[in-house]
Scaffold this motif. Structure first.
Motif, PDB file in Angstrom:
ATOM      1  N   ARG A  84      11.921   0.709  -5.627  1.00 22.10           N
ATOM      2  CA  ARG A  84      10.885   0.957  -7.018  1.00 22.10           C
ATOM      3  C   ARG A  84      11.362  -0.699  -8.346  1.00 22.10           C
ATOM      4  O   ARG A  84      12.787  -0.382  -8.254  1.00 22.10           O
ATOM      5  N   TRP A  85      11.293  -1.359  -9.014  1.00 21.72           N
ATOM      6  CA  TRP A  85      11.019  -2.198  -9.539  1.00 21.72           C
ATOM      7  C   TRP A  85      11.159  -1.221 -10.922  1.00 21.72           C
ATOM      8  O   TRP A  85      10.171  -0.413 -11.444  1.00 21.72           O
ATOM      9  N   ASN A  86      12.759  -1.909 -11.349  1.00 13.25           N
ATOM     10  CA  ASN A  86      12.716  -0.736 -12.463  1.00 13.25           C
ATOM     11  C   ASN A  86      12.072   1.095 -12.932  1.00 13.25           C
ATOM     12  O   ASN A  86      11.998   1.263 -13.546  1.00 13.25           O
ATOM     13  N   GLY A  87      12.241   1.611 -11.268  1.00 10.74           N
ATOM     14  CA  GLY A  87      12.495   2.572 -11.389  1.00 10.74           C
ATOM     15  C   GLY A  87      10.550   3.616 -11.411  1.00 10.74           C
ATOM     16  O   GLY A  87      11.096   4.196 -11.114  1.00 10.74           O
ATOM     17  N   ILE A  88       9.820   2.370 -10.812  1.00 13.76           N
ATOM     18  CA  ILE A  88       8.805   2.644 -11.579  1.00 13.76           C
ATOM     19  C   ILE A  88       7.985   1.948 -10.175  1.00 13.76           C
ATOM     20  O   ILE A  88       6.735   3.321  -9.386  1.00 13.76           O
ATOM     21  N   ILE A  89       7.735   1.109  -9.896  1.00 18.43           N
ATOM     22  CA  ILE A  89       7.162   0.608  -8.654  1.00 18.43           C
ATOM     23  C   ILE A  89       7.222   0.249  -7.959  1.00 18.43           C
ATOM     24  O   ILE A  89       7.638  -1.168  -8.270  1.00 18.43           O
ATOM     25  N   GLY A  90       6.950  -0.214  -6.341  1.00 24.79           N
ATOM     26  CA  GLY A  90       7.891  -0.959  -5.096  1.00 24.79           C
ATOM     27  C   GLY A  90       6.847  -0.849  -3.927  1.00 24.79           C
ATOM     28  O   GLY A  90       6.620   0.580  -4.117  1.00 24.79           O
ATOM     29  N   PRO A  91       7.516  -1.351  -2.919  1.00 21.41           N
ATOM     30  CA  PRO A  91       7.026  -1.437  -1.862  1.00 21.41           C
ATOM     31  C   PRO A  91       7.670   0.342  -1.274  1.00 21.41           C
ATOM     32  O   PRO A  91       8.792   1.148  -1.346  1.00 21.41           O
ATOM     33  N   GLU A  92       6.971   0.594   0.139  1.00 22.39           N
ATOM     34  CA  GLU A  92       7.729   1.491   1.217  1.00 22.39           C
ATOM     35  C   GLU A  92       7.389   1.454   2.447  1.00 22.39           C
ATOM     36  O   GLU A  92       5.835   0.567   2.804  1.00 22.39           O
ATOM     37  N   ILE A  93       7.924   2.130   3.048  1.00 22.43           N
ATOM     38  CA  ILE A  93       7.322   2.052   4.533  1.00 22.43           C
ATOM     39  C   ILE A  93       7.615   3.493   4.862  1.00 22.43           C
ATOM     40  O   ILE A  93       8.572   3.689   4.581  1.00 22.43           O
ATOM     41  N   ALA A 116       1.317   8.253  13.060  1.00 23.00           N
ATOM     42  CA  ALA A 116       1.269   6.669  12.181  1.00 23.00           C
ATOM     43  C   ALA A 116       2.465   6.272  10.976  1.00 23.00           C
ATOM     44  O   ALA A 116       3.403   6.911  10.520  1.00 23.00           O
ATOM     45  N   ALA A 117       2.622   5.117  11.716  1.00 18.57           N
ATOM     46  CA  ALA A 117       3.860   4.455  10.455  1.00 18.57           C
ATOM     47  C   ALA A 117       3.079   3.540   9.558  1.00 18.57           C
ATOM     48  O   ALA A 117       1.638   2.943   9.943  1.00 18.57           O
ATOM     49  N   THR A 118       3.560   3.958   8.462  1.00 19.42           N
ATOM     50  CA  THR A 118       2.939   3.304   7.466  1.00 19.42           C
ATOM     51  C   THR A 118       3.502   2.864   6.406  1.00 19.42           C
ATOM     52  O   THR A 118       5.090   1.919   6.707  1.00 19.42           O
ATOM     53  N   ILE A 119       2.711   1.602   5.582  1.00 22.88           N
ATOM     54  CA  ILE A 119       3.241   0.972   5.057  1.00 22.88           C
ATOM     55  C   ILE A 119       2.632   0.192   3.659  1.00 22.88           C
ATOM     56  O   ILE A 119       1.075   0.698   4.032  1.00 22.88           O
ATOM     57  N   GLY A 120       3.222   0.701   2.118  1.00 22.68           N
ATOM     58  CA  GLY A 120       2.592   0.613   1.101  1.00 22.68           C
ATOM     59  C   GLY A 120       3.645  -0.105  -0.090  1.00 22.68           C
ATOM     60  O   GLY A 120       4.552  -0.030   0.163  1.00 22.68           O
ATOM     61  N   VAL A 121       2.401   0.526  -1.064  1.00 23.76           N
ATOM     62  CA  VAL A 121       3.397   0.876  -2.239  1.00 23.76           C
ATOM     63  C   VAL A 121       3.199   1.757  -3.183  1.00 23.76           C
ATOM     64  O   VAL A 121       2.766   2.824  -2.777  1.00 23.76           O
ATOM     65  N   ASN A 122       4.264   2.415  -4.165  1.00 23.43           N
ATOM     66  CA  ASN A 122       4.094   3.515  -4.134  1.00 23.43           C
ATOM     67  C   ASN A 122       4.900   3.136  -6.055  1.00 23.43           C
ATOM     68  O   ASN A 122       5.149   2.396  -6.296  1.00 23.43           O
ATOM     69  N   GLY A 123       4.933   5.000  -6.488  1.00 20.65           N
ATOM     70  CA  GLY A 123       5.166   4.225  -7.138  1.00 20.65           C
ATOM     71  C   GLY A 123       5.345   5.819  -8.434  1.00 20.65           C
ATOM     72  O   GLY A 123       5.040   6.989  -7.394  1.00 20.65           O
ATOM     73  N   LYS A 124       6.582   5.856  -9.325  1.00 21.06           N
ATOM     74  CA  LYS A 124       7.393   7.046  -9.678  1.00 21.06           C
ATOM     75  C   LYS A 124       6.943   7.311 -11.424  1.00 21.06           C
ATOM     76  O   LYS A 124       7.917   5.761 -11.515  1.00 21.06           O
ATOM     77  N   TYR A 125       6.916   8.096 -12.734  1.00 21.75           N
ATOM     78  CA  TYR A 125       5.942   7.448 -13.310  1.00 21.75           C
ATOM     79  C   TYR A 125       7.090   9.399 -14.019  1.00 21.75           C
ATOM     80  O   TYR A 125       6.979  10.240 -13.856  1.00 21.75           O
ATOM     81  N   ASN A 126       8.072   9.471 -15.091  1.00 23.41           N
ATOM     82  CA  ASN A 126       8.767  10.726 -15.635  1.00 23.41           C
ATOM     83  C   ASN A 126       7.513  10.433 -17.053  1.00 23.41           C
ATOM     84  O   ASN A 126       7.923   9.492 -18.391  1.00 23.41           O
ATOM     85  N   PHE A 127       6.519  11.793 -17.128  1.00 27.36           N
ATOM     86  CA  PHE A 127       6.092  11.749 -18.259  1.00 27.36           C
ATOM     87  C   PHE A 127       6.635  12.747 -19.460  1.00 27.36           C
ATOM     88  O   PHE A 127       5.657  12.730 -20.422  1.00 27.36           O
ATOM     89  N   THR A 134       3.719  10.953  -9.069  1.00 28.27           N
ATOM     90  CA  THR A 134       3.745  10.091  -7.919  1.00 28.27           C
ATOM     91  C   THR A 134       2.701  10.123  -7.632  1.00 28.27           C
ATOM     92  O   THR A 134       2.084  10.449  -7.582  1.00 28.27           O
ATOM     93  N   ALA A 135       2.946   8.627  -6.541  1.00 28.83           N
ATOM     94  CA  ALA A 135       1.336   7.624  -6.312  1.00 28.83           C
ATOM     95  C   ALA A 135       1.545   7.547  -5.221  1.00 28.83           C
ATOM     96  O   ALA A 135       2.741   6.702  -5.410  1.00 28.83           O
ATOM     97  N   HIS A 136       1.735   6.749  -4.134  1.00 22.61           N
ATOM     98  CA  HIS A 136       1.286   5.810  -3.312  1.00 22.61           C
ATOM     99  C   HIS A 136       0.238   5.385  -2.386  1.00 22.61           C
ATOM    100  O   HIS A 136      -0.907   6.599  -2.132  1.00 22.61           O
ATOM    101  N   ALA A 137      -0.232   4.478  -1.538  1.00 22.65           N
ATOM    102  CA  ALA A 137      -1.426   4.181  -0.638  1.00 22.65           C
ATOM    103  C   ALA A 137      -0.521   3.062  -0.107  1.00 22.65           C
ATOM    104  O   ALA A 137       0.000   2.166  -0.393  1.00 22.65           O
ATOM    105  N   GLY A 138      -1.121   2.780   0.485  1.00 26.51           N
ATOM    106  CA  GLY A 138      -1.336   1.825   1.992  1.00 26.51           C
ATOM    107  C   GLY A 138      -1.882   1.861   3.048  1.00 26.51           C
ATOM    108  O   GLY A 138      -3.059   2.213   3.332  1.00 26.51           O
ATOM    109  N   TYR A 139      -1.840   0.726   3.888  1.00 22.06           N
ATOM    110  CA  TYR A 139      -1.822   0.886   5.214  1.00 22.06           C
ATOM    111  C   TYR A 139      -1.423   1.597   6.444  1.00 22.06           C
ATOM    112  O   TYR A 139      -0.330   1.658   6.084  1.00 22.06           O
ATOM    113  N   LEU A 140      -2.148   2.120   7.726  1.00 18.11           N
ATOM    114  CA  LEU A 140      -1.392   2.990   8.434  1.00 18.11           C
ATOM    115  C   LEU A 140      -2.041   2.452  10.034  1.00 18.11           C
ATOM    116  O   LEU A 140      -2.882   1.604  10.143  1.00 18.11           O
TER     117      LEU A 140
END
Length: 220
Positions: A84-93, A116-127, A134-140
């Motif tokens: 995650r860039w700056n601990g907020i958002i980035g890629p995932e597998i 399924a194998a997955t690849i996508g983006v993920n995010g984490k936010y301390n509110f 957290t949230a994530h989404a992508g292709y499988l």
């Protein structure tokens, strides 16, 4: 089974809430030792510290007609690696196991085992302090194994298909490196292909699979 998983998820949530005052005091103790918060904040200027590995365990629920599957739930297992860039958002597998639903008419039985194998983006936010969403989404890319058991033995068939996934979660940072969470994910799967109907009696179809899980995450 579904009732047990709901009780497990509720117990986990109550445990996290019960521990939060103690964990908050530990967080303040660590914060007093340095001018920069060690956790409970998103920004981490050292990009090498923003890699993570996460594991999930829970239950799947197949969103299909009850006449199609006699058993439409199963064990959900998922592992993901990301940054995650700056601990907020980035890629995932990742790689996920979505249970083994079954159908039977008393004489014949069909079991379905998708992975399924997955690849996508993920995010984490301390509110709020150590609490986060957290949230994530992508292709499988899914692999589905079919096993049809009848009077003349067992027929097996295997198909590969494309799909999509997305999910949301809420959790608590136990330490700078370690978190617990509760999650909901949805997998948009395809199964079968142009020849599966002739070979095993299963047509090409699309299915939504819901997954309810508890998770742990470790950040390097």
């Amino acid at each position: 089974m579904e009732s047990s998983m709901n009780k497990l998820a509720l117990s986990a949530a109550v445990a996290v809430l019960a521990l939060s005052p103690v964990l908050s005091q530990a967080a303040h103790a660590d914060d007093n030792s340095t001018s920069t918060p060690t956790y409970g904040a998103n920004v981490n200027p050292n990009w090498q510290d923003n890699f993570f590995v996460a594991g999930q365990l829970g239950q799947t629920q197949y969103r299909v007609d009850s006449d199609v599957l006699n058993t439409n739930h199963g064990t959900f297992q998922n592992i993901r690696f990301g940054w995650r860039w700056n601990g907020i958002i980035g890629p995932e597998i990742g790689y996920t196991y979505l249970g083994q639903p079954k159908w039977s008419d008393g004489y014949n039985q069909l079991s379905v085992k998708p992975r399924a194998a997955t690849i996508g983006v993920n995010g984490k936010y301390n509110f709020y302090q150590n609490w986060f969403v957290t949230a994530h989404a992508g292709y499988l890319r899914s692999e589905t194994k079919f096993a049809a058991i009848g009077a003349f033995g067992t027929d097996r068939y295997q198909t590969w298909n494309n799909g999509l996934y997305a999910g949301l979660g809420v959790g608590y940072d136990i330490t700078h490196n370690f978190s617990l969470g509760l999650n909901y994910d949805n997998y948009r799967l395809q199964s079968g292909n142009g020849t599966s109907l002739d070979n095993i009696g299963v047509p090409h179809s699309r299915t939504n699979v819901a997954a309810y899980s508890a998770s742990v995450e470790y950040r390097f």
